[in-house]
Scaffold this active site. Structure first.
Site, mmCIF file in Angstrom:
data_model
loop_
_atom_site.group_PDB
_atom_site.id
_atom_site.type_symbol
_atom_site.label_atom_id
_atom_site.label_comp_id
_atom_site.label_asym_id
_atom_site.label_seq_id
_atom_site.Cartn_x
_atom_site.Cartn_y
_atom_site.Cartn_z
ATOM 1 N N GLY A 50 -1.433 0.150 2.148
ATOM 2 C CA GLY A 50 -2.368 -0.328 3.154
ATOM 3 C C GLY A 50 -3.772 0.114 2.777
ATOM 4 O O GLY A 50 -4.003 1.285 2.449
ATOM 5 N N ALA A 51 -4.720 -0.813 2.831
ATOM 6 C CA ALA A 51 -6.058 -0.533 2.315
ATOM 7 C C ALA A 51 -6.700 0.716 2.924
ATOM 8 O O ALA A 51 -7.167 1.601 2.192
ATOM 9 C CB ALA A 51 -6.955 -1.760 2.509
ATOM 10 N N ARG A 90 -4.061 1.688 -8.213
ATOM 11 C CA ARG A 90 -3.769 0.302 -7.829
ATOM 12 C C ARG A 90 -5.078 -0.482 -7.886
ATOM 13 O O ARG A 90 -6.048 -0.130 -7.204
ATOM 14 C CB ARG A 90 -3.151 0.212 -6.430
ATOM 15 C CG ARG A 90 -1.777 0.861 -6.331
ATOM 16 C CD ARG A 90 -1.067 0.477 -5.051
ATOM 17 N NE ARG A 90 -0.655 -0.920 -5.072
ATOM 18 C CZ ARG A 90 -0.290 -1.609 -3.989
ATOM 19 N NH1 ARG A 90 -0.306 -1.028 -2.801
ATOM 20 N NH2 ARG A 90 0.090 -2.858 -4.087
ATOM 21 N N ASP A 241 -6.869 -6.408 1.642
ATOM 22 C CA ASP A 241 -7.021 -5.323 0.678
ATOM 23 C C ASP A 241 -8.357 -5.401 -0.055
ATOM 24 O O ASP A 241 -8.782 -4.422 -0.660
ATOM 25 C CB ASP A 241 -5.881 -5.365 -0.327
ATOM 26 C CG ASP A 241 -4.568 -4.949 0.319
ATOM 27 O OD1 ASP A 241 -4.240 -3.746 0.254
ATOM 28 O OD2 ASP A 241 -3.890 -5.812 0.906
ATOM 29 N N ASN A 251 -4.930 -10.390 0.161
ATOM 30 C CA ASN A 251 -3.966 -9.697 1.009
ATOM 31 C C ASN A 251 -2.577 -9.904 0.410
ATOM 32 O O ASN A 251 -2.416 -10.596 -0.604
ATOM 33 C CB ASN A 251 -4.030 -10.231 2.446
ATOM 34 C CG ASN A 251 -3.301 -9.333 3.431
ATOM 35 O OD1 ASN A 251 -3.594 -8.140 3.531
ATOM 36 N ND2 ASN A 251 -2.352 -9.891 4.161
ATOM 37 N N LYS A 252 -1.578 -9.308 1.037
ATOM 38 C CA LYS A 252 -0.207 -9.390 0.518
ATOM 39 C C LYS A 252 0.185 -10.836 0.238
ATOM 40 O O LYS A 252 -0.123 -11.744 1.007
ATOM 41 C CB LYS A 252 0.757 -8.767 1.529
ATOM 42 C CG LYS A 252 2.188 -8.694 1.073
ATOM 43 C CD LYS A 252 2.343 -7.870 -0.201
ATOM 44 C CE LYS A 252 1.828 -6.460 -0.024
ATOM 45 N NZ LYS A 252 1.935 -5.668 -1.282
#
Length: 346
Positions: A50-51, A90, A241, A251-252
């Protein structure tokens, strides 16, 4: 409210305490991180994710690296190398680098000394406190905007991945908006995408919704667009993110499908994230580096191979939603509507 990440000063050596999100919801286990190797591993296996939570991990990671450097007598070059490993663990989520850089910027020098440790820890604590405050502010602003757009009535939502307290230092971003609507009596139901391949929706978002008493159903990712097109949802809300200068958002993976369906149906598609997720140095989404994760995440479940022998996997962790498909981007600074005019938003 669960704490995804916190600093524990009472131990020797001090530690970053993380709830291991790879084990939820079956097991609530905490990791006690005292060195850089274990922190980088926790970030990469998504024990912490999670960002905003990654921003805190980057900030506290600087303090952790200085503490380890003091114990192991690192020179300045070694310390800088280890901090760089945390920063780059990441690549897509901008908050990890942002949190690391913010704490680094507060130091007179990156060196393994008591003074540097104290400065780093103080700045990391401030970063975490600001994130919680920002999350609560954006949740209120997002709820206000949705009720203004859709009417002061109970609403049905669809969301993707996990954006609650588990993804932040507290409260949540997109989940925070849902929680705020729930507290106001204006949230009827939430459709939760399972979020393949690591099932953050099934394992994490459903867990948080259950703890908060919010009615919901988990759906397979492939059902999300149909849920919207059949009129079962009044809006879609996700986190981010990375947000580029023009309002494109990473995002995801699977998020862009919700945006396309929401636009076709004519319902709001909302992105919620703290302003620290905005990357003003990246002008548009096509320039975002998309992390690709191991093939085993797609080809196996619980260690059991499901695909034909020799099958390959394509496993991007994120996708990018063009700003034209986004109704509103909500930060603690307020709401912007990317489709209103074609210009840099940040």
């Amino acid at each position: 409210m669960v704490k995804a990440i916190e600093w524990v000063a009472s131990t020797n050596p001090p530690q970053i305490r993380l709830i291991d999100q790879t084990l939820l919801p079956k097991e609530e286990k905490y990791l006690e991180i005292t060195d850089v190797v274990d922190l980088v591993d926790a970030i990469q296996i998504l024990a912490v994710r999670g960002a905003p939570a990654l921003g805190a991990a980057g900030g506290y990671g600087v303090a952790l690296a200085i503490s380890q450097g003091q114990r192991e007598q690192w020179d300045d070059d070694r310390l800088a190398l280890e901090v760089g490993r945390i920063r780059d663990a990441r690549p897509t989520a901008v908050n990890l680098a942002w949190g690391t850089d913010r704490v680094l910027g507060s130091l007179r020098a990156l060196t393994a000394t008591d003074e540097a440790f104290s400065q780093a820890l103080s700045e990391a604590h401030q970063l975490a406190a600001e994130d919680e405050e920002a999350n609560r502010a954006l949740a209120s602003a997002g709820a206000d905007w949705l009720l203004d757009q859709l009417g002061d009535r109970p609403l049905r939502a669809v969301t993707h991945c996990n954006t609650g307290a588990l993804a932040t230092t507290a409260w949540g971003t997109a989940y925070g908006i849902l929680h705020e609507l729930h507290l106001r009596g204006r949230l009827e139901f939430v459709y939760v995408d399972e979020t393949r391949p690591l099932l953050q929706g099934t394992r994490l978002t459903s867990w948080e919704l259950s703890r908060d008493g919010i009615p919901h159903a988990v759906e397979v990712d492939g059902a999300a667009a149909s849920t919207i097109l059949r009129g079962f949802a009044d809006f879609a809300v996700i986190g981010a993110d990375r947000i580029t200068r023009n309002g494109d958002t990473a995002n995801k993976v699977g998020s862009v499908a919700l945006a396309l369906a929401a636009n076709y149906r004519g319902i709001p598609f909302v992105v919620a994230a703290p302003s620290s997720t905005v990357d003003v140095d990246t002008p548009r989404g096509e320039l975002i580096e998309i992390e690709e994760r191991p093939a085993e995440e797609v080809l196996t479940i619980g260690g059991v191979s499901l695909a034909a022998e020799g099958a390959q996997a394509f496993n991007p962790a994120f996708d990018v939603t063009p700003h034209e498909l986004i109704s509103a981007i909500v930060t603690e600074n307020g709401v912007v509507e990317p489709g209103v005019e074609d210009r840099p938003l940040f």
